[in-house]
Design a protein around this motif. Sequence first.
Motif, mmCIF file in Angstrom:
data_model
loop_
_atom_site.group_PDB
_atom_site.id
_atom_site.type_symbol
_atom_site.label_atom_id
_atom_site.label_comp_id
_atom_site.label_asym_id
_atom_site.label_seq_id
_atom_site.Cartn_x
_atom_site.Cartn_y
_atom_site.Cartn_z
ATOM 1 N N LEU A 1 0.827 -1.201 0.000
ATOM 2 C CA LEU A 1 0.000 0.000 0.000
ATOM 3 C C LEU A 1 0.867 1.259 0.000
ATOM 4 O O LEU A 1 0.532 2.247 -0.655
ATOM 5 C CB LEU A 1 -0.947 -0.015 1.203
ATOM 6 N N CYS A 2 1.971 1.230 0.742
ATOM 7 C CA CYS A 2 2.908 2.355 0.726
ATOM 8 C C CYS A 2 3.425 2.619 -0.679
ATOM 9 O O CYS A 2 3.456 3.768 -1.148
ATOM 10 C CB CYS A 2 4.097 2.082 1.652
ATOM 11 N N GLU A 3 3.849 1.558 -1.344
ATOM 12 C CA GLU A 3 4.403 1.704 -2.688
ATOM 13 C C GLU A 3 3.375 2.279 -3.643
ATOM 14 O O GLU A 3 3.679 3.167 -4.452
ATOM 15 C CB GLU A 3 4.892 0.351 -3.190
ATOM 16 N N LEU A 4 2.148 1.803 -3.535
ATOM 17 C CA LEU A 4 1.087 2.261 -4.433
ATOM 18 C C LEU A 4 0.704 3.711 -4.154
ATOM 19 O O LEU A 4 0.561 4.517 -5.077
ATOM 20 C CB LEU A 4 -0.136 1.353 -4.275
ATOM 21 N N ALA A 5 0.540 4.048 -2.874
ATOM 22 C CA ALA A 5 0.013 5.363 -2.518
ATOM 23 C C ALA A 5 1.067 6.448 -2.436
ATOM 24 O O ALA A 5 0.788 7.617 -2.721
ATOM 25 C CB ALA A 5 -0.722 5.271 -1.179
ATOM 26 N N LEU A 6 2.293 6.090 -2.036
ATOM 27 C CA LEU A 6 3.300 7.103 -1.711
ATOM 28 C C LEU A 6 4.459 7.155 -2.688
ATOM 29 O O LEU A 6 5.198 8.144 -2.697
ATOM 30 C CB LEU A 6 3.859 6.863 -0.301
ATOM 31 N N GLY A 7 4.671 6.108 -3.467
ATOM 32 C CA GLY A 7 5.852 6.060 -4.295
ATOM 33 C C GLY A 7 7.091 6.079 -3.418
ATOM 34 O O GLY A 7 7.187 5.326 -2.451
ATOM 35 N N ALA A 8 8.018 6.968 -3.714
ATOM 36 C CA ALA A 8 9.271 7.037 -2.953
ATOM 37 C C ALA A 8 9.198 7.989 -1.771
ATOM 38 O O ALA A 8 10.165 8.113 -1.023
ATOM 39 C CB ALA A 8 10.410 7.460 -3.876
#
Length: 207
Positions: free
Chosen positions: A117-124
């Motif tokens: 979910l972090c990768e999807l919502a926040l990117g880097a």
Amino acid sequence: MPGRFITLEGGEGAGKTTLSRSLAAALAEVGLPVLRTREPGGAPGAEAVRGLILGQGPWDPVAEAMLHFAARREHVARTIRPALEAGIWVVCDRFADSTLAYQGAGQGLSHEVWERLCELALGALRPELTLVLDLPPERGMDRAMSRGDANRYEMQGSDFHARVRAGFLAIAAEEPGRCAVLDAAASADAVLAAALGATRERLAAPV
């Protein structure tokens, strides 16, 4: 020059809102452009989701985490990222660590799902400094309940809040370069002094 991103984390009643106000004021006093914001919320769509998260439930842990990250995506896209790109320092009351502590340690969400979910919502995007306000759960709940109008999380039992505290401390132990643990049982002035010290040390802020 891009702004810097500071998040405040901790359990209920730890004093995050008080510290966010005083820290943002201290940064502004030395001439830094600063934005103070919060989660869930911080953008119109995210504020709408906030009412859903805090006012209804219980949710399945994955569904609840998805709601938090939907609000967080709006917050990042509409508020946080534009501010950072404009050179503004952002002080945020809660961010992705809260989902890992509350839905992860507190409700059993897997770390793998949280990372996806972090990768999807926040990117880097990640905070450069996270101040973890640590307080025994029973003391924090006394503070929180004295405010009245308790939300759904504040109504959870002591075992839940103990797991949340342990979750935050585990995050801080795993990422000591990013996280600084502050004694939230100290006076507001002492907590601010510790926060300013961490901000000077980690981000070279002139405070």
